[in-house]
Design a protein around this motif. Structure first.
Motif, short mmCIF file in Angstrom:
data_model
loop_
_atom_site.label_atom_id
_atom_site.label_comp_id
_atom_site.label_asym_id
_atom_site.label_seq_id
_atom_site.Cartn_x
_atom_site.Cartn_y
_atom_site.Cartn_z
N GLU B 15 0.79 -1.40 -0.21
CA GLU B 15 -0.34 -0.04 0.09
C GLU B 15 0.88 1.17 -0.09
O GLU B 15 1.45 1.45 1.47
N ILE B 16 1.06 1.97 -0.87
CA ILE B 16 1.61 3.28 -1.06
C ILE B 16 0.97 4.29 -0.75
O ILE B 16 1.14 5.47 0.09
N LEU B 17 -0.64 4.44 -1.28
CA LEU B 17 -0.63 6.01 -1.97
C LEU B 17 -2.53 5.84 -0.78
O LEU B 17 -2.86 4.57 -1.42
N PRO B 35 9.26 13.33 2.06
CA PRO B 35 10.27 13.16 3.00
C PRO B 35 10.42 11.85 2.05
O PRO B 35 9.36 11.38 0.96
N ASN B 36 12.03 11.58 1.08
CA ASN B 36 11.64 10.31 0.74
C ASN B 36 11.10 9.16 0.68
O ASN B 36 11.18 8.53 1.52
N GLY B 37 10.50 8.52 -0.32
CA GLY B 37 9.58 7.52 -0.07
C GLY B 37 8.30 7.34 0.70
O GLY B 37 7.70 6.53 0.72
N SER B 38 8.44 8.64 0.87
CA SER B 38 6.39 8.82 1.06
C SER B 38 5.65 8.96 0.04
O SER B 38 4.14 9.04 -0.06
N GLY B 39 6.01 8.42 -1.07
CA GLY B 39 4.94 8.16 -1.90
C GLY B 39 4.16 9.56 -3.28
O GLY B 39 3.67 9.37 -4.35
N LYS B 40 5.53 10.51 -3.64
CA LYS B 40 5.38 11.15 -4.45
C LYS B 40 5.31 11.18 -5.86
O LYS B 40 4.81 11.83 -6.76
N SER B 41 6.57 10.81 -5.87
CA SER B 41 6.41 9.69 -7.85
C SER B 41 5.77 8.45 -8.04
O SER B 41 5.21 8.59 -8.95
N THR B 42 4.80 8.04 -6.55
CA THR B 42 4.14 6.80 -7.29
C THR B 42 2.63 8.06 -7.46
O THR B 42 1.77 7.77 -8.78
N1 LIG Z 1 8.19 -1.69 -7.55
C1 LIG Z 1 8.26 -1.39 -6.33
N2 LIG Z 1 8.45 -2.34 -5.53
C2 LIG Z 1 8.18 -2.24 -3.80
N3 LIG Z 1 8.31 -1.28 -4.24
C3 LIG Z 1 8.20 -0.18 -4.61
C4 LIG Z 1 8.06 -0.24 -5.98
N4 LIG Z 1 8.51 0.75 -6.38
C5 LIG Z 1 8.26 2.29 -5.57
N5 LIG Z 1 8.36 1.36 -4.58
C6 LIG Z 1 8.28 1.86 -2.96
O1 LIG Z 1 6.84 3.21 -2.97
C7 LIG Z 1 7.22 3.44 -1.83
C8 LIG Z 1 7.19 5.39 -3.03
O2 LIG Z 1 7.91 5.22 -3.31
P1 LIG Z 1 8.07 6.70 -4.37
O3 LIG Z 1 9.14 6.90 -5.99
O4 LIG Z 1 6.86 7.20 -4.87
O5 LIG Z 1 8.48 7.68 -3.52
P2 LIG Z 1 9.17 9.49 -3.03
O6 LIG Z 1 8.30 10.38 -2.47
O7 LIG Z 1 9.03 9.76 -4.71
O8 LIG Z 1 10.16 9.63 -2.92
P3 LIG Z 1 11.78 10.10 -3.72
O9 LIG Z 1 11.77 11.73 -2.99
O10 LIG Z 1 12.93 9.74 -2.77
O11 LIG Z 1 12.12 10.17 -4.98
C9 LIG Z 1 9.10 3.19 -1.04
O12 LIG Z 1 8.94 2.98 -0.05
C10 LIG Z 1 9.41 2.59 -3.03
O13 LIG Z 1 10.36 1.74 -2.14
#
Ligand SMILES: Nc1ncnc2c1ncn2[C@@H]1O[C@H](COP(=O)(O)OP(=O)(O)OP(=O)(O)O)[C@@H](O)[C@H]1O
Ligand SMILES: [Mg+2]
Lengths: 481, 256
Positions: B15-17, B35-42
């Motif tokens: 679950e990411i978003l 922060p990193n990994g919070s789900g922005k790119s997702t």
């Molecule tokens: N293919 C995948 N399998 C498992 N987890 C994933 C996958 N792709 C992304 N994630 C996880 O989803 C979470 C959100 O990732 P996302 O790239 O959206 O973060 P972000 O906010 O853009 O971070 P950053 O600031 O580092 O760019 C992270 O914990 C990442 O490890």
């Protein structure tokens, strides 16, 4: 002379034991291969005695040979007795212009992306159209003749230029060379002959379109290009065949001779019917192509875009005999569905300071198998020979295969031979990136593979590069997504 | 223009978003920090239609259409643009050729004629100036061997060429030197109009000095936990994410 040939034809027919032909107007030979068939073909073409003897010698040699099995391809055993070895289109009269060509055929060329009308408009391309076994029309003959360039069908060349044919036919690919070249030498039906006299640079592209039409017919073209001292020619060959459930055999031979300072550029866009998506039907394409850089500073360059055929077995090669001569091989081979391709090249360095360059791009999709097989040979006296080979494979999906078989034989310590190979996959992230810019997946794949094949596509004559690009895209339709 | 309601998405069972709500109107600039990994790119990928992500709940309406129903290419053709955090490479395909294909595919969708070479070159010259990108870069294979900064600039160049209605810039500022940052930001500002909107994802408030946002949202563990004006970015820069964690961390971490 024609009197004598008529007699020969009669003789050939009367000698035939099975009584299958009563009408000399018959435009097909019945299935099967024997000496009578060879005689029949020769008679049909009003050939002189020496040509018939040549064919018979090849046929007798072929009988003693066995079909090669070393290629990385699988296909059911070919029954050589079920194939028809001669089939001429019903239309007997020679066409005066390309306008008279059957619309269905014209449409086929257009689908290949090479419209005959366009050919006419582009005033720098001369066309020889070969349908089934017979050359139908050659354009720009007069214009070329003024320069002393001979560009005609092989049948015509045998009649009109026997001294040249006797001298050069089989000089690069001897009839005994391999199973398929022996077969071709026995039963070749037509093809193109092209002769560029000393010092002449052909002002236009010369091209031949081959078309298989009739059912169960083997096609055995014979192409011979002779470039005299200091001459230049660029030659293009295109091929198509209709969709049929049965496999059809195609075993052509192409020979190129380049004398001192001569250059020949040979480009192929091969689009024989590849069979349906379940692997039914399609052409077996077993082709022997070889050039000899016989003179100093001569150059032969093969460029091929291979998208068709169910099974391809083809290694355009260059014998680098003249000092400082150069050989090139640029290839894009696309296989999809159940297609199998085993293709590559041989560069045989004999002369001093000879150079060769191999760029092979294989694209595999579906359940297909795509192999590159290349031999670089450096002889004892080939001081300072250089070779560079680059073999890249691109995979679409995970059920297809790409294989590389490089063979290197070096007998001179001053030689430099380099080989690089890569294998990559079209990534989903690449496709998504394209999708995000508004490209659908098919367009994205077409773009990516054309990028991958660019170095080879750039070698094609301008007029055909765009069309060849479209062809690549068509061949891979439905292979992703 | 864009209305995101309770959007939930996951990847590979993760679950990411976890329920995003966001409303963006024409002419607005929104910033997302987190922060990193919070789900922005997702979030960016889900909006653009990347198939790896599974949308498990919620809705997204874009210009009256159900965005989630559209294929990624149709989203692009409707005017959604994503400047990638990590632009990919396509060997053998020049940026020029790539962008030309894109422009014409989008035009085709809209029932317009393809752009001819002269028109296209004119437009390209104009946009090249806007983002101060060099011709030589555009004739090279797309992103192949480009420096990090060149890739980002190339993304903005493509955005300028495609003139989207809604653009998402995913960390376009990272990897840019000071001058490039200013140029890219100015480019984005020049492309701004009352009819289009921009969503800027960034870690640094520095970018927001140039591209002034109407709203700043903080994404934390898959939720927007705080929304404010541009001063929120300053506050974040000063205090770091700890202050967010302190404010909301408890309730997010709570194991029920
Ligand atoms: N293919 C995948 N399998 C498992 N987890 C994933 C996958 N792709 C992304 N994630 C996880 O989803 C979470 C959100 O990732 P996302 O790239 O959206 O973060 P972000 O906010 O853009 O971070 P950053 O600031 O580092 O760019 C992270 O914990 C990442 O490890
Ligand atoms: Mg990110």
């Amino acid at each position: 002379m024609s009197e004598m040939l008529n007699t020969l034809e009669q003789t050939a027919l009367s000698e035939y034991k099975y009584g299958w032909v009563t009408d000399i107007e018959a435009d097909e030979a019945p299935p099967g291969l024997n000496e009578d068939i060879v005689r029949f073909i020769s008679a049909k073409k009003n050939e002189p005695e020496w040509m018939l003897e040549w064919r018979l010698k090849a046929y007798r040699h072929w009988l003693k040979m066995t079909e090669p099995e070393w290629a990385n391809v699988k296909y059911p055993k070919i029954d050589y007795q079920s194939i028809k070895y001669y089939s001429a289109p019903k239309q007997k009269v020679t066409l005066n212009s390309l306008d008279e060509i059957d619309p269905e055929l014209r449409a086929t060329f257009e689908k290949l992306g090479i419209s005959l009308d366009e050919q006419k408009r582009l005033s720098n391309v001369a066309v020889d159209a070969v349908i089934d076994s017979v050359s139908i029309a050659t354009t720009f003959k007069k214009e070329l003749a003024e320069l002393g360039i001979i560009f005609c069908s092989m049948s015509e060349a045998v009649q009109e230029h026997p001294e040249l044919i006797k001298k050069w036919l089989g000089s690069v690919v001897p009839m005994t060379d391999n199973y398929f070249s022996a077969l071709n030498s026995a039963v070749f039906s037509d093809g193109s002959f092209c002769y560029i006299p000393k010092g002449v640079k052909s002002p236009m592209e010369l091209s031949t379109y081959f078309r298989i039409n009739a059912e169960n017919t083997g096609q055995f073209e014979r192409t011979l290009i002779v470039a005299e001292e200091g001459s230049y020619v660029s030659y293009l060959e295109g091929c198509t065949a209709p969709m049929r459930d049965e496999n059809q055999l195609h075993a052509a031979v192409v020979e190129i001779v380049a004398l001192d300072n001569a250059e020949v550029k040979y480009s192929t866009v091969q689009n024989w019917y590849p069979g349906d998506k379940d692997g039914k039907g399609g052409i077996y394409n077993f082709v022997t192509k070889r050039g000899i850089c016989a003179g100093v500073n001569s150059k032969i360059s093969w460029t091929q875009v291979e998208t068709g055929s169910a099974v391809t077995w083809k290694y355009p090669s260059v014998i680098l005999k003249g000092d400082n001569s150069q050989g090139e091989f640029y290839s894009v081979a696309v296989t999809n569905n159940h297609q199998q391709a085993d293709t590559g090249t041989k560069m045989m360095h004999i002369g001093k300071n000879t150079r060769s360059r191999i760029v092979s791009k294989g694209i595999s999709a579906g359940f297909s198998q795509n192999s590159y097989r290349g031999l670089v040979q450096v002889g004892k006296n080939a001081t300072n020979a250089r070779n560079f080979s680059q073999c890249d494979s691109l995979l679409l999906g995970d059920k297809c295969g790409a294989h590389t078989f490089p063979y290197i034989e070096v007998k001179n310590s001053t030689a430099q031979v380099e080989h690089e190979a890569t294998t990559s996959k079209i990534g989903e992230d690449q496709i998504f990136y394209c999708n995000q810019r508004g490209l659908d997946t098919e367009t994205a794949v077409a773009l990516i593979i054309n990028g991958f094949a660019k170095e080879v596509m750039n070698q094609l004559p301008m007029e055909f590069a765009v069309e060849a690009q479209k062809l690549l895209a068509i061949s891979l339709e439905g292979s992703v997504g | 223009m864009l209305s995101i309601k309770n959007l939930q998405a996951r990847i590979e069972e993760k679950e990411i978003l976890k329920g995003i709500n966001l409303d963006i109107k024409p002419g607005e600039v929104h910033a997302i920090m987190g922060p990193n990994g919070s789900g922005k790119s997702t979030l960016a990928s889900v909006l653009a239609g990347r198939s790896d992500y599974e949308v498990t709940g919620g809705s997204v309406e874009f210009l009256g259409k159900d965005l989630l129903e559209l294929s990624p290419e149709d989203r692009a053709r409707e005017g959604v643009f994503l400047a990638f955090q990590y632009p990919i490479e396509i060997p053998g395909v020049s940026t020029t050729n790539f962008v030309k294909t894109a422009v014409n595919e989008i035009r085709k969708y809209r029932g317009e004629e393809p752009m001819d070479a002269v028109q296209f070159l004119k437009k390209m010259k104009e946009k090249m100036k806007l983002v101060e990108i060099d011709q030589s870069l555009l004739s090279r294979s797309l992103n192949e061997g480009f420096s990090g900064g060149e890739k980002k600039r190339n993304e903005i160049f493509q955005m300028a060429m495609l003139e989207p209605k809604f653009a998402i810039l995913d960390e376009t500022d990272s990897g840019l030197d000071i001058d490039a940052l200013r140029i890219v930001a100015e480019g984005v500002n020049k492309l701004k109009s009352k009819d289009n909107a921009t969503l800027v994802i960034t870690h640094y408030q520095r970018l927001l000095d140039y591209i002034v946002p109407d709203y700043v949202h903080i994404l934390y563990k898959g939720r927007i936990v705080k929304t404010g004006g541009k001063e929120l970015a300053l506050e974040l820069e000063e205090k770091g994410y700890d202050f967010i964690k302190e404010e909301v961390g408890e309730e997010i971490e709570s194991p029920l």
